[in-house]
Every structure is written in C-alpha cells, then in structure tokens.
Design an enzyme around this catalytic site. Structure first.
Site, PDB file in Angstrom:
ATOM      1  N   ARG A 116       0.826  -1.219   0.000  1.00 39.23           N
ATOM      2  CA  ARG A 116       0.000   0.000   0.000  1.00 39.23           C
ATOM      3  C   ARG A 116       0.858   1.267   0.000  1.00 39.23           C
ATOM      4  O   ARG A 116       0.471   2.287   0.582  1.00 39.23           O
ATOM      5  CB  ARG A 116      -0.955   0.036   1.203  1.00 39.23           C
ATOM      6  CG  ARG A 116      -2.032  -1.030   1.182  1.00 39.23           C
ATOM      7  CD  ARG A 116      -3.069  -0.758   2.268  1.00 39.23           C
ATOM      8  NE  ARG A 116      -3.948  -1.889   2.453  1.00 39.23           N
ATOM      9  CZ  ARG A 116      -4.347  -2.358   3.622  1.00 39.23           C
ATOM     10  NH1 ARG A 116      -3.933  -1.786   4.741  1.00 39.23           N
ATOM     11  NH2 ARG A 116      -5.161  -3.388   3.691  1.00 39.23           N
TER      12      ARG A 116
ATOM     13  N   TYR B 125     -14.949 -12.439  -0.120  1.00 31.08           N
ATOM     14  CA  TYR B 125     -15.723 -11.227  -0.387  1.00 31.08           C
ATOM     15  C   TYR B 125     -16.961 -11.539  -1.229  1.00 31.08           C
ATOM     16  O   TYR B 125     -18.034 -10.955  -1.030  1.00 31.08           O
ATOM     17  CB  TYR B 125     -14.856 -10.196  -1.111  1.00 31.08           C
ATOM     18  CG  TYR B 125     -13.787  -9.582  -0.251  1.00 31.08           C
ATOM     19  CD1 TYR B 125     -14.063  -8.503   0.580  1.00 31.08           C
ATOM     20  CD2 TYR B 125     -12.487 -10.070  -0.276  1.00 31.08           C
ATOM     21  CE1 TYR B 125     -13.074  -7.922   1.371  1.00 31.08           C
ATOM     22  CE2 TYR B 125     -11.494  -9.509   0.512  1.00 31.08           C
ATOM     23  CZ  TYR B 125     -11.792  -8.440   1.330  1.00 31.08           C
ATOM     24  OH  TYR B 125     -10.807  -7.878   2.119  1.00 31.08           O
TER      25      TYR B 125
ATOM     26  N   ASP C 271      -6.957  -2.823  -7.300  1.00 29.95           N
ATOM     27  CA  ASP C 271      -7.620  -3.452  -6.167  1.00 29.95           C
ATOM     28  C   ASP C 271      -7.692  -4.949  -6.403  1.00 29.95           C
ATOM     29  O   ASP C 271      -7.788  -5.398  -7.559  1.00 29.95           O
ATOM     30  CB  ASP C 271      -9.028  -2.876  -5.978  1.00 29.95           C
ATOM     31  CG  ASP C 271      -9.636  -3.284  -4.644  1.00 29.95           C
ATOM     32  OD1 ASP C 271      -9.300  -2.634  -3.630  1.00 29.95           O
ATOM     33  OD2 ASP C 271     -10.414  -4.242  -4.600  1.00 29.95           O
TER      34      ASP C 271
ATOM     35  N   ARG D 256      -7.255  11.205  -5.441  1.00 29.00           N
ATOM     36  CA  ARG D 256      -8.471  10.433  -5.182  1.00 29.00           C
ATOM     37  C   ARG D 256      -9.695  11.347  -5.151  1.00 29.00           C
ATOM     38  O   ARG D 256     -10.754  10.984  -5.662  1.00 29.00           O
ATOM     39  CB  ARG D 256      -8.335   9.666  -3.873  1.00 29.00           C
ATOM     40  CG  ARG D 256      -9.583   8.837  -3.557  1.00 29.00           C
ATOM     41  CD  ARG D 256      -9.350   7.831  -2.468  1.00 29.00           C
ATOM     42  NE  ARG D 256     -10.570   7.155  -2.091  1.00 29.00           N
ATOM     43  CZ  ARG D 256     -10.636   6.128  -1.253  1.00 29.00           C
ATOM     44  NH1 ARG D 256      -9.529   5.658  -0.709  1.00 29.00           N
ATOM     45  NH2 ARG D 256     -11.785   5.562  -0.955  1.00 29.00           N
TER      46      ARG D 256
ATOM     47  N   ARG E 249      -3.328   6.426   1.194  1.00 28.23           N
ATOM     48  CA  ARG E 249      -3.902   7.588   1.867  1.00 28.23           C
ATOM     49  C   ARG E 249      -2.943   8.317   2.801  1.00 28.23           C
ATOM     50  O   ARG E 249      -3.240   9.446   3.205  1.00 28.23           O
ATOM     51  CB  ARG E 249      -5.144   7.149   2.659  1.00 28.23           C
ATOM     52  CG  ARG E 249      -6.332   6.798   1.777  1.00 28.23           C
ATOM     53  CD  ARG E 249      -7.491   6.270   2.603  1.00 28.23           C
ATOM     54  NE  ARG E 249      -7.200   4.942   3.127  1.00 28.23           N
ATOM     55  CZ  ARG E 249      -7.945   4.322   4.043  1.00 28.23           C
ATOM     56  NH1 ARG E 249      -9.005   4.946   4.557  1.00 28.23           N
ATOM     57  NH2 ARG E 249      -7.636   3.105   4.442  1.00 28.23           N
TER      58      ARG E 249
END
Length: 357
Positions: free
Chosen positions: A28, A155, A78, A41, A32
């Site tokens: 990552r 998921y 992703d 973003r 963020r």
C-alpha cells in the site's frame, strides 16, 4: 518496447542473487498516508474511478517513488477487480470497505459467473500496467498483483468485508464441492489476469492471500494453498527471456511457511507475527523472504524505526534473498517523514550487511 531496468535490486533479491543493499518497498505504498494521493483520489471522485483511470492509476503508482528511494513500484489497483468484472457490482462505502450488490453464494450464481477477458473486461488495468511501465523508464521494476482465489471468494460469498467469515465457512463445511467450483473458476480467471499483466509489462507478481490465516491447517491446504499452487503452474514464469518472480503472502500464515515455500514460488511474504530468522531457518535457502516490520512501528520515532530495521536485518542474517517490507499494508495516518526515515534506514543499515554477505 520498454527501457532497460536501472535498479534491479528487488528482482535480484527474489532470485537470491547478491545485492549491494537490501531492496525495500511497502505494501500500500501508494495510498492515503500521502497528501498527493488524497488529492488525486478526490479528483477522481471515488476509489473505483481512480482505479479505472489508467492515467490517474499511473500517477498515484509513481507518487511514492517521487518522494522515497524505493526499489520497486506496485500497480495501483484493487484485488477485487476480477469479481467486479464477473458482474457482482463492486462498490465502496466510506468506513465500511468494499461491498457487492450480488453474491456468489448459490449453485446458480456461481455457475452464471463469466470468466473475464483480461483485455476486454479489465482493459483499464492492462492500460495502467503498460503506462506505468513506460513512465517508470526502467528506474525500478513494476510489481503486478492479484488476490488469491480463497481471499476473493470470501468477499464474493460474504458480500463484502467480514470479521466472522461465517457464510463462506458454512459453504466450506456444508457444500465443499460448491466452494471448490467457485475457487476453480477464480483460479482460471486469476491465471488469465496475471498473465495479461505480465504481457503488458509487470516484471514480478504478488499473490495476496489476505484471509488464508482464518483457516484451519487442513482447510488452508485444500481451499487456499492448493489453488495458489495451480496459479503458479499456470502463469508465465519466463517471459521475453526474463524470469518473472512470484511472491506468495498469506497473512496469518506463519504456521505453514514450509508448505508455502514448497509451492515453487520465488518469495514468501511474512507478516509481523513471524521472526524472520526463525522463518529462514524453517524454510531454508531455496526461496527469498519478504518482510516484515510491524506497520505500526512507523508511528515510532525515527531512532526507534531504525532500531527495528536493524533487528530484522540482524535476524535475517547473512546471505542473499531478503526483500524488506512491512508485515502488511501501511496505515493511512502514518507521517510520510517516518516512511522516509524507514526507507533510508533500510538502505543505510543494510549496506554493511550486504558487504558482509
């Protein structure tokens, strides 16, 4: 077509070849914690729009390399792009993570899942890979990635993130053949997807088995590791005359390191719960190790971060085959200056170690 690579420490380490200092990248690393990422973003509107724009995905992939002397770039995307391309309707809710509009939890739903064409259905990913590789100009290698079939299935059956995994475990114990049907289809999709990434410029592959660690040992072998081994057998391990190293990372997989290493992968990713020296003694010398500082260490002072880096380097010991990384993804509220201290510490402290190796 692409520029010759200038910094190949990461690839050499995965091939267990000598390096002048231990290569480092972060899971990552485009994310963020960087203000420039947050700005892009916001410009994109939402996370999936950012992923679907090859230009913006390229921009955020390169952002951490403009700040830090990293030894690899990783595709910004992703792990759930494959289920999304299967028509399950991926969306993200603030504070709740990914969700699906439709589930893959019945025989009819699983049978109806299409096998996505990686160029036609996931072309935005391939466009991003090609663009990133071009824009890197050979500075560092580009890592492509995928989620493991088991992790993707969690998921798809649960409908999103979960802490209990009750729905998929119910399927696993009450309808194992149905779950195997889903995992087999996902394995075929992953092989196509990863091969396309390699064909468009990815120079190494990470397989993220984020939720393998929630399984018992027999279930891990049957429902997670067996399918990752099928992926390893099906993807390009050599392409355009170059070996394509593959790293398997099972979060919580410290009990099964020997089995993971025996799959034929080039590298085994370690989370922060495993001592890297112990892992190396268990696995032996035939695969590289990636890891494995606790991401929370980046909240500490630069001096404490350096001490943690030195401990991991000392525990790994002499000889080739170490890719330094965190034990999982960087937390979004980490100070970028602490990241810089971390990367500089790895390079500075490992130079003498690598000379001794």
């Amino acid at each position: 077509m692409f520029s010759k690579i200038q910094n190949d420490r990461y690839l050499r380490a995965l091939r267990r070849q000598p390096v002048d200092r231990t290569p480092v990248w972060m899971m990552r690393q485009a994310g963020r914690y960087l203000p420039e990422y947050r700005a892009v973003r916001q410009q994109a509107g939402d996370f999936m729009q950012l992923c679907r724009s090859s230009e913006l995905a390229c921009e955020v992939t390169l952002q951490p390399l403009q700040r830090f002397p990293l030894d690899a770039a990783i595709l910004f995307s992703d792990i759930l792009t494959i289920p999304d391309a299967m028509g399950l309707g991926l969306y993200f809710e603030t504070g709740e993570g990914p969700k699906f509009e439709r589930l893959a939890d019945t025989p009819a739903a699983i049978a109806a899942l299409p096998l996505p064409d990686p160029v036609d259905d996931l072309g935005y990913v391939m466009d991003a890979v090609k663009l990133i590789r071009h824009e890197l100009g050979g500075r560092v290698p580009l890592i492509g990635f995928t989620g493991s079939p088991w992790t993707l299935a969690t998921y798809m059956v649960e409908g999103g993130a979960t802490k209990s995994f009750t729905k998929i475990k119910k399927m696993m114990f009450s309808e194992p053949a149905l779950l195997h049907q889903l995992l087999e289809k996902l394995t075929q999709a992953v092989v196509l997807y990863v091969n396309a990434q390699i064909e468009h410029g990815a120079q190494s592959i990470m397989i993220f088995d984020t939720w393998g660690g929630v399984l018992t040992e027999p279930c891990y072998q049957a429902f997670s590791l067996a399918y990752m081994q099928k992926i390893l057998a099906g993807i390009h391990r050599e392409y355009n005359g170059e070996h394509i190293p593959v790293t398997l990372f099972t979060k919580g997989g410290g009990l099964w390191l020997e089995q993971i290493a025996a799959t034929g992968c080039d590298g085994v990713g370690l989370d922060w719960t495993v001592n890297i020296g112990s892992a190396r003694r268990r696995i032996g010398q035939h695969v590289a190790l990636q890891g494995n500082m606790d991401p929370a260490t980046l909240y500490a002072s630069p001096a404490q971060i350096e001490a943690a880096v030195q401990t991991i380097l000392k525990d790994f010991g002499s000889g080739p085959g170490h890719v330094f990384n965190l034990g999982h993804g960087i937390h979004p509220d980490v100070d970028p200056e602490h990241v810089h201290a971390f990367i500089e510490a790895v390079h500075r402290c490992s130079q003498q170690v690598c000379v001794e190796r």
